[in-house]
Scaffold this motif. Structure first.
Motif: not given
Length: 816
Positions: A732, A724-730, A806, A704-706
């Motif tokens: 990524q 930068e990933p769009s979330n902090e779910v483990e 992340n 994912s990405y921001e």
């Protein structure tokens, strides 16, 4: 000298040439002794036999050909048509220089009217494939074998005649009810006096006259004039992949009441439109495009492919249900687009301005796509412009062609000349519009450095499909997939990043790629859904099942081998250099079922004038990837008529034989020929001498990405961008694709600030499926991780997986 009027004469002169490696300038002399030269036919390549090696012969090659001039032709216009010669050709006739052509992928013609005489004449071609900093392409992921690798013809006309590829037929306001035809015809007057010309243009469909147009014009001596004619065509037969209807235009040129020339043009009537929101439209209806990229070379023969081989390639793509081919990454033989017309496939015709990435090495086809030296720029741009002009002029009447492409991945240019590379693309787009306003200009491989906004259509390769979602202008996935495999391969399409389901705004998508091909980069040629020998992998059967509903064949397995089976796709072939037959040898059991035993098979011509790329015999083996899954194949051609007998044999099984009948003028009488050996030497890519970041501008994929911080930022070489990933779910992750297995020494991952990344969360892969851990260490700088040793076998993918906390990644660099 003849004064009578002759009918246009155009004949192939592919037979009875001699060839020798080296720069043998004295070969132009009529009395030169070429008895030690090799007997060859056209199409021909310096590299024959060629089987996907990364290296190839670079240097000079010389050709000689005797041809006859009839007495009634003297005083007429006499020229030579070369469909392609790679890449710098000097042409001599009877010892006199006739002309030069630079550029290896487009047709050209040479006027020899003043150099010939009645009877026997000598044609000499001095050709080289030396890398030239001022000639496109300067770089590319392919091979660049020299040779007169496409057809050669002799053309004789009256001095007043239709110019070389001088017609241009377009249709506007196209519907099922009518179409407005516009016909442009360039007529040349090579007489010493003014010619009062009448042009009669007749449109035919399947032998029936549909309409006629007449125009008159006086043409001064030594001048040409472009006639413009219009006609409303009622209830036209529209060209479509499902019904590829073709019309014929007959152009009759009269001076007074005497017919001077007759010229025929095939064309189709259809409308095309690319829309930013609605995608592609054909004949006013939305149309989903799905297809492949296609390189031109075949097993053994390299780029020297017959027209039958071209037709076979087009049919293989059509037979799996696809409707589109991208001609990667250079203009193909004019017969390629003619076959797409005939068989019903859309075609993307591309210019030879492209790059390969990696360490830019001046002096080889891995250099900056655009010149780095100021003194090379003007001539390089002129070569691109000439190639574009020749590509469009010689292919503009083919209804299958829906766009002219300016380039492929030109962003693989040095940073200091990137503005110049973009400016060149803009100039090429403008010239494309000037030459042909009926088709859009595309930019292939436009996913980096702002090239996607420069044309009418953006073609996105690799990760571009995911990076540019609904970009606001017409777009196309010009490459996806790129799976390295040999037969039988995985039963899968190679879809990546949401390519499977086309949103309506996306005009279409093309797999990388259709066929295995030669490449200067290790393993990158093994990405086809059909192998180099023109045998499908399982991916081809997947597409056929998906698109046409035809179930794949049952998988083979090893069994008790009983005999070989030898078949051919045709049993009668022509001998003029346009034809061949595709021989397939299989190992079978007693019930006639193919089994997958890994045999070593020899194919041998035991009688007749047939020719394999390796001469009179060829050996297939599993080790060379030429006999896999119980099958092997090769194309056979002949320049002599008569019966050809071929035998296949292998240890421990019964042999097989087949007979092919070759039809032509020269009968095989058992004569001994001096067959071309392998090239005397090959050129390898020069070492670039210093460490280089081979990840620069390569595709990057992520979980994912921001918004505003896509994955592509980690290979852009810029200091102020990051992913930068769009979330902090483990879990990524981010992954760089080197687009092929590359040898590298180390990698550096740079973060925006310190990172808590575990050093066990870095992986590499060769195929994108099996991943293995890499040992890493903290770099001297706290925001960097160093992988000091990369696997000796190389890697294609480098993947970083993150824990819940992340990190922001600025750069991923992989150094040779």
């Amino acid at each position: 000298m003849s004064t009578g009027v002759i009918k246009r004469h155009q004949a192939l002169i592919n037979n009875d040439w001699t060839f020798m490696y080296g720069d043998i300038a004295e070969g132009k002399e009529v009395l030169f002794d070429d008895s030690s030269w090799y007997n060859i036919g056209i199409p021909h390549s310096f590299g024959i036999p060629y089987f996907m090696e990364n290296e190839f012969y670079v240097g000079y090659g010389c050709y000689r050909k005797h041809f006859a001039i009839q007495p009634e032709w003297l005083g007429k216009s006499i020229s030579l048509d070369f469909q392609g010669a790679f890449q710098d050709a000097d042409i001599y006739v009877n010892g006199q220089w006739a002309g030069n052509h630079k550029g290896g992928y487009t047709a050209f013609h040479i006027d020899i009217s003043e150099l010939v005489h009645e009877g026997d004449n000598l044609l000499f071609v001095r050709l080289n494939n030396l890398w030239n900093p001022r000639l496109a392409p300067r770089a590319g992921e392919h091979v660049f074998n020299g040779g007169i690798y496409r057809d050669v013809s002799l053309i004789v006309t009256e001095p007043v005649h239709v110019a070389w590829y001088g017609t241009f037929v377009t249709a506007s306001e196209v519907s099922a009810e009518s179409a407005a035809l516009k016909v442009k015809t360039e007529v040349v007057n090579e007489e010493v006096k003014t010619a009062d010309c009448l042009l009669v243009s007749v449109v035919e469909y399947q032998g029936t006259d549909i309409c006629e147009m007449r125009s008159q014009q006086s043409i001064a001596p030594g001048q040409s004039f472009e006639f413009s004619q219009q006609q409303l065509l009622v209830e036209p037969m529209l060209w479509h992949p499902d019904s590829p209807s073709l019309y014929q235009l007959k152009s009759y040129v009269y001076v007074g009441d005497v017919l001077q020339d007759e010229y025929e043009t095939n064309f189709g009537v259809r409308s095309i439109a690319f829309d930013a929101k609605e995608g592609f439209f054909l004949n006013g209806e939305h149309y989903d495009i799905i297809g492949v990229n296609v390189h031109q070379d075949h097993a053994g023969w390299g780029d020297a492919v017959t027209r039958a081989g071209i037709a076979r390639d087009v049919k293989l793509i059509k037979d799996c249900g696809m409707n589109f081919i991208r001609g990667s990454h250079y203009p193909h033989h004019t017969h390629f687009s003619a076959e797409c017309d005939k068989q019903g496939l859309l075609f993307w015709s591309e210019l030879c301005f492209w790059g390969i990435g990696g360490a830019n090495t001046e002096g080889y086809w891995a250099s900056s796509a655009y010149p780095v030296r100021e003194e090379d720029k003007e001539e390089f741009e002129a070569s691109c412009m000439m190639a574009l002009q020749e590509m469009i002029r010689t292919n503009r009447n083919h209804p299958s062609i829906i766009t002219w492409s300016m380039s492929n991945e030109p962003f693989f240019s040095d940073a200091e000349v990137m503005d110049d590379a973009r400016a060149l693309v803009v100039k090429l787009v403008e010239e494309s519009h000037r030459l042909d306003a009926s088709r859009p200009a595309s930019v292939g491989g436009a996913q980096r450095q702002g090239f996607d906004v420069l044309g009418d259509i953006a073609g996105y390769n690799g990760d571009g499909a995911a990076l540019y979602m609904d970009p606001g202008f017409p777009s196309f996935v010009s490459e996806y997939g790129s799976v390295i495999a040999v037969r039988p391969g995985e039963y899968a399409p190679g879809y990546t990043d949401g390519v499977e389901n086309n949103p309506r705004w996306r005009s279409g998508k093309a797999l990388w790629c259709g066929f295995h091909h030669g490449s200067i980069a290790s393993n990158m040629g093994y990405m086809g859904m059909i192998d180099y020998y023109r045998l499908p992998l399982n991916a081809w059967y997947w597409y056929r099942n998906e698109l046409l509903g035809i179930a794949p064949p049952q998988p083979t397995s090893e069994g008790v081998a009983y005999s070989l089976r030898l078949t051919a796709d045709k049993r009668v072939i022509a001998t003029d250099g346009t034809d061949d037959t595709h021989l397939i040898v299989e190992v079978i059991d007693r019930e006639g079922k193919r089994i997958s035993n890994p045999l070593h098979v020899e194919l041998e011509i035991i009688y007749g004038g047939g020719l394999l790329p390796t001469g009179k015999s060829i050996r297939f083996s599993p080790e060379s990837n030429s006999f896999l899954d119980g099958m092997g194949a090769i194309e056979l051609r002949s320049y002599y008529s008569g019966t050809i007998k071929v035998r296949a044999r292998a240890e421990g099984v019964l042999p097989a034989e087949i007979s092919i009948e070759a039809v032509g003028d020269t009968i095989w009488s058992g004569q001994s020929l001096r067959l071309q050996p392998p090239p005397p030497s090959v050129m390898k890519a020069p070492a670039h001498g210093s460490s280089y970041n081979i990840a620069r501008s390569r595709p990057v994929f992520c979980s994912s990405y921001e918004a505003g911080h896509p994955a592509m930022n980690v290979t852009d070489g810029l200091e102020d961008t990051y992913w930068e990933p769009s979330n902090e779910v483990e879990g990524q992750w981010i992954m760089v694709d080197l687009e092929g297995c590359k040898k590298a020494e180390q990698a550096v991952i740079t973060f925006a600030g310190a990172t808590a990344l575990s050093l066990q969360n870095i992986f590499y892969s060769l195929d994108g499926k099996a991943f293995f851990s890499l040992d890493a260490s903290k770099h001297e700088e706290k925001n960097k991780i160093l992988i000091a040793e990369l696997p000796s076998e190389g890697l294609r993918y480098l993947k970083v997986v993150f824990p819940a906390a992340n990190a922001v990644v600025k750069q991923i660099e992989i150094f040779t």
